[in-house]
Design a protein around this motif. Structure first.
Motif, PDB file in Angstrom:
ATOM      1  N   GLY A   1       0.690  -1.264  -0.058  1.00 46.15           N
ATOM      2  CA  GLY A   1       0.101  -0.021  -0.064  1.00 46.15           C
ATOM      3  C   GLY A   1       0.897   1.412   0.020  1.00 46.15           C
ATOM      4  O   GLY A   1       0.564   2.249  -0.860  1.00 46.15           O
ATOM      5  N   PRO A   2       1.948   1.399   1.036  1.00 44.90           N
ATOM      6  CA  PRO A   2       2.657   2.595   0.908  1.00 44.90           C
ATOM      7  C   PRO A   2       3.231   2.968  -0.485  1.00 44.90           C
ATOM      8  O   PRO A   2       3.678   3.877  -0.749  1.00 44.90           O
ATOM      9  N   ARG A   3       3.200   1.847  -1.351  1.00 44.75           N
ATOM     10  CA  ARG A   3       3.749   2.097  -2.769  1.00 44.75           C
ATOM     11  C   ARG A   3       2.866   2.412  -3.897  1.00 44.75           C
ATOM     12  O   ARG A   3       2.983   2.321  -5.011  1.00 44.75           O
ATOM     13  N   GLY A   4       1.698   2.514  -3.396  1.00 41.71           N
ATOM     14  CA  GLY A   4       0.470   2.695  -4.338  1.00 41.71           C
ATOM     15  C   GLY A   4      -0.087   1.514  -4.964  1.00 41.71           C
ATOM     16  O   GLY A   4      -0.853   1.797  -5.967  1.00 41.71           O
ATOM     17  N   VAL A   5       0.016   0.306  -4.508  1.00 38.33           N
ATOM     18  CA  VAL A   5      -0.509  -0.859  -5.005  1.00 38.33           C
ATOM     19  C   VAL A   5      -1.748  -1.169  -4.102  1.00 38.33           C
ATOM     20  O   VAL A   5      -1.507  -1.368  -3.025  1.00 38.33           O
ATOM     21  N   ARG A   6      -2.793  -1.680  -4.798  1.00 38.53           N
ATOM     22  CA  ARG A   6      -3.965  -1.808  -3.966  1.00 38.53           C
ATOM     23  C   ARG A   6      -4.358  -3.407  -4.097  1.00 38.53           C
ATOM     24  O   ARG A   6      -4.188  -3.926  -5.375  1.00 38.53           O
ATOM     25  N   PHE A   7      -5.024  -3.940  -3.222  1.00 38.11           N
ATOM     26  CA  PHE A   7      -5.313  -5.498  -3.448  1.00 38.11           C
ATOM     27  C   PHE A   7      -6.532  -5.625  -2.683  1.00 38.11           C
ATOM     28  O   PHE A   7      -7.124  -5.324  -1.485  1.00 38.11           O
ATOM     29  N   ASN A   8      -7.605  -6.172  -3.612  1.00 35.66           N
ATOM     30  CA  ASN A   8      -9.105  -6.370  -2.964  1.00 35.66           C
ATOM     31  C   ASN A   8      -9.558  -7.674  -3.567  1.00 35.66           C
ATOM     32  O   ASN A   8      -9.164  -8.193  -4.445  1.00 35.66           O
ATOM     33  N   ALA A   9     -10.642  -8.267  -2.734  1.00 37.91           N
ATOM     34  CA  ALA A   9     -11.240  -9.454  -3.105  1.00 37.91           C
ATOM     35  C   ALA A   9     -12.728  -9.133  -3.442  1.00 37.91           C
ATOM     36  O   ALA A   9     -13.329  -8.166  -2.753  1.00 37.91           O
ATOM     37  N   VAL A  10     -13.265  -9.980  -4.307  1.00 36.08           N
ATOM     38  CA  VAL A  10     -14.718  -9.995  -4.582  1.00 36.08           C
ATOM     39  C   VAL A  10     -15.276 -11.275  -3.959  1.00 36.08           C
ATOM     40  O   VAL A  10     -14.494 -12.416  -4.489  1.00 36.08           O
ATOM     41  N   ALA A  11     -16.307 -11.220  -3.287  1.00 38.71           N
ATOM     42  CA  ALA A  11     -16.777 -12.605  -2.548  1.00 38.71           C
ATOM     43  C   ALA A  11     -18.164 -12.795  -3.284  1.00 38.71           C
ATOM     44  O   ALA A  11     -19.155 -12.084  -2.747  1.00 38.71           O
ATOM     45  N   PRO A  12     -18.377 -13.477  -4.324  1.00 46.78           N
ATOM     46  CA  PRO A  12     -19.914 -13.699  -5.004  1.00 46.78           C
ATOM     47  C   PRO A  12     -20.384 -14.666  -4.235  1.00 46.78           C
ATOM     48  O   PRO A  12     -19.895 -15.456  -3.242  1.00 46.78           O
ATOM     49  N   GLY A  13     -21.990 -14.660  -4.420  1.00 50.26           N
ATOM     50  CA  GLY A  13     -22.622 -15.834  -4.039  1.00 50.26           C
ATOM     51  C   GLY A  13     -22.820 -16.919  -4.717  1.00 50.26           C
ATOM     52  O   GLY A  13     -21.688 -17.113  -5.525  1.00 50.26           O
ATOM     53  N   VAL A  14     -23.796 -17.382  -4.973  1.00 49.37           N
ATOM     54  CA  VAL A  14     -24.057 -18.514  -5.929  1.00 49.37           C
ATOM     55  C   VAL A  14     -24.231 -17.813  -7.494  1.00 49.37           C
ATOM     56  O   VAL A  14     -25.106 -17.016  -7.612  1.00 49.37           O
ATOM     57  N   VAL A  15     -23.303 -18.500  -8.240  1.00 44.28           N
ATOM     58  CA  VAL A  15     -23.220 -17.677  -9.809  1.00 44.28           C
ATOM     59  C   VAL A  15     -23.248 -19.018 -10.649  1.00 44.28           C
ATOM     60  O   VAL A  15     -22.779 -20.040 -10.496  1.00 44.28           O
ATOM     61  N   ARG A  16     -23.954 -18.838 -11.813  1.00 45.88           N
ATOM     62  CA  ARG A  16     -24.062 -19.911 -12.788  1.00 45.88           C
ATOM     63  C   ARG A  16     -22.787 -19.884 -13.562  1.00 45.88           C
ATOM     64  O   ARG A  16     -22.505 -18.830 -14.479  1.00 45.88           O
ATOM     65  N   THR A  17     -21.777 -20.695 -13.278  1.00 45.26           N
ATOM     66  CA  THR A  17     -20.604 -20.934 -13.773  1.00 45.26           C
ATOM     67  C   THR A  17     -20.194 -22.454 -14.013  1.00 45.26           C
ATOM     68  O   THR A  17     -20.793 -23.144 -13.296  1.00 45.26           O
ATOM     69  N   PRO A  18     -19.112 -22.931 -14.663  1.00 48.90           N
ATOM     70  CA  PRO A  18     -18.955 -24.247 -14.954  1.00 48.90           C
ATOM     71  C   PRO A  18     -18.762 -24.819 -13.539  1.00 48.90           C
ATOM     72  O   PRO A  18     -18.796 -25.924 -13.366  1.00 48.90           O
ATOM     73  N   LEU A  19     -17.958 -23.889 -12.562  1.00 48.03           N
ATOM     74  CA  LEU A  19     -17.755 -24.567 -11.069  1.00 48.03           C
ATOM     75  C   LEU A  19     -19.151 -24.913 -10.567  1.00 48.03           C
ATOM     76  O   LEU A  19     -18.839 -25.853  -9.702  1.00 48.03           O
ATOM     77  N   THR A  20     -20.235 -24.495 -10.841  1.00 47.29           N
ATOM     78  CA  THR A  20     -21.429 -24.669  -9.990  1.00 47.29           C
ATOM     79  C   THR A  20     -22.240 -25.714 -10.920  1.00 47.29           C
ATOM     80  O   THR A  20     -23.407 -25.803 -10.414  1.00 47.29           O
ATOM     81  N   ASP A  21     -21.818 -26.372 -11.950  1.00 44.60           N
ATOM     82  CA  ASP A  21     -22.713 -27.114 -12.679  1.00 44.60           C
ATOM     83  C   ASP A  21     -23.208 -28.202 -11.880  1.00 44.60           C
ATOM     84  O   ASP A  21     -24.333 -28.714 -12.079  1.00 44.60           O
ATOM     85  N   GLN A  22     -22.526 -28.908 -10.706  1.00 47.77           N
ATOM     86  CA  GLN A  22     -23.056 -30.053 -10.160  1.00 47.77           C
ATOM     87  C   GLN A  22     -24.219 -29.430  -9.369  1.00 47.77           C
ATOM     88  O   GLN A  22     -25.103 -30.365  -9.240  1.00 47.77           O
ATOM     89  N   ILE A  23     -24.269 -28.430  -8.914  1.00 46.64           N
ATOM     90  CA  ILE A  23     -25.311 -28.011  -8.122  1.00 46.64           C
ATOM     91  C   ILE A  23     -26.760 -27.589  -9.062  1.00 46.64           C
ATOM     92  O   ILE A  23     -27.759 -27.907  -8.790  1.00 46.64           O
ATOM     93  N   ALA A  24     -26.394 -26.821 -10.069  1.00 49.82           N
ATOM     94  CA  ALA A  24     -27.232 -26.501 -10.921  1.00 49.82           C
ATOM     95  C   ALA A  24     -28.064 -27.788 -11.447  1.00 49.82           C
ATOM     96  O   ALA A  24     -29.286 -27.370 -11.869  1.00 49.82           O
ATOM     97  N   GLU A  25     -27.273 -28.696 -11.704  1.00 49.86           N
ATOM     98  CA  GLU A  25     -28.136 -29.953 -12.465  1.00 49.86           C
ATOM     99  C   GLU A  25     -29.009 -30.611 -11.265  1.00 49.86           C
ATOM    100  O   GLU A  25     -29.675 -31.540 -11.904  1.00 49.86           O
ATOM    101  N   ASP A  26     -28.795 -30.289 -10.102  1.00 55.48           N
ATOM    102  CA  ASP A  26     -30.003 -30.784  -9.047  1.00 55.48           C
ATOM    103  C   ASP A  26     -30.936 -29.838  -8.693  1.00 55.48           C
ATOM    104  O   ASP A  26     -30.497 -28.692  -8.071  1.00 55.48           O
TER     105      ASP A  26
END
Length: 274
Positions: free
Chosen positions: A190-215
């Motif tokens: 941070g003291p050198r001007g670089v920022r770091f952040n996270a995005v925390a999604p909920g349930v999103v339709r992506t290939p990673l959630t196919d197992q859930i979406a198919e049920d």
């Protein structure tokens, strides 16, 4: 930008990324693909990096359609094949990419098992992609950003970093660990001007959630659990990513932007008769 109190550009330009170079690692599908499209639409030069070369090429094709009309400011979109678990390949790729203004990392995996059934191989698989790959990328990219005195790194965590369920132990642990990794990076660079952040999604339709979406029962239960009572599309996460890369968030670092449709706010949607 001036230091802290006055903005050098007008508010109409807050989200513009003209002249910025942003790498999207994990950009071949899902949230990574939609983030690349959104960043390109805002004028960034976008590098789409993924082990899936065909998927990355398709993202480039889709992102090019988001570009402004000819004669207006527009960036470039290119694909790069990259295995984020190959540390030497990551460091070589970052050297080849040159100066970056932004890095968006969306890679991730899950092995849904109860703790008693987890194997060491399962554990290593999830931690390698969900945490170690982020460490490698941060180590490779952050020093160059610090030398230039600017940069934004965005990592994809999850609401599971804060709220868990059976079968999500190592995935949840890795996403919580990612939040703390990015917060520590924010403190160190941070003291050198670089920022770091996270995005925390909920349930999103992506290939990673196919197992859930198919049920159907599982899918519906997850939909009902949030305040909006539905799943998100991957494109609904891209706005949060764009915000954190852009000048609209120049005083945001070490933060987690939760984009979960209100899931963690309403805690399961029980509505008492009051």
């Amino acid at each position: 930008m001036t230091d802290g109190r006055e903005r050098a550009t007008g508010y109409a330009d807050l989200f513009r990324l003209d002249g910025r170079r942003v790498a999207v690692v994990g950009g071949a599908s899902g949230i990574g693909r939609e983030s690349a499209r959104a960043l390109a639409a805002h004028g960034a030069d976008v590098l789409v990096a993924d082990r899936d070369a065909d998927g990355a090429a398709e993202t480039v094709r889709l992102a090019l359609r988001e570009m402004p009309a000819p004669g207006t400011s527009a960036g470039k979109v290119t694909a790069r094949c990259l295995d984020v678990l190959d540390e030497a390949a990551v460091r070589a790729a970052v050297r080849d990419w040159g100066a970056l203004d932004g890095l968006v990392v969306t890679v991730g995996t899950n092995v849904r098992k109860r703790i008693s059934d987890y194997t060491a191989a399962d554990f290593d698989k999830v931690l390698a992609l969900n945490l170690r790959a982020y460490l490698t990328l941060v180590q490779a990219v952050a020093p160059g950003m610090a030398e230039r005195g600017r940069g934004s790194v965005v990592g994809l965590s999850s609401m599971r970093a804060f709220q868990v369920e059976a079968g999500q132990s190592v995935y949840a642990a890795s996403k919580a660990g990612l939040v703390q990794l990015l917060r520590t990076a924010a403190a160190e660079w941070g003291p050198r001007g670089v920022r770091f952040n996270a995005v925390a999604p909920g349930v999103v339709r992506t290939p990673l959630t196919d197992q859930i979406a198919e049920d159907p029962q599982w899918y519906d239960a997850y939909a009902r659990a949030s305040a909006l009572q539905r799943w998100a599309g991957a494109g609904e996460i891209a706005g949060a990513v764009t915000y954190l890369v852009s000048d609209a968030s120049t005083f945001v670092t070490g933060s987690v932007l939760t984009v979960d449709g209100g899931w963690t706010a309403v805690d399961g949607r029980y509505e008492p008769s009051v």
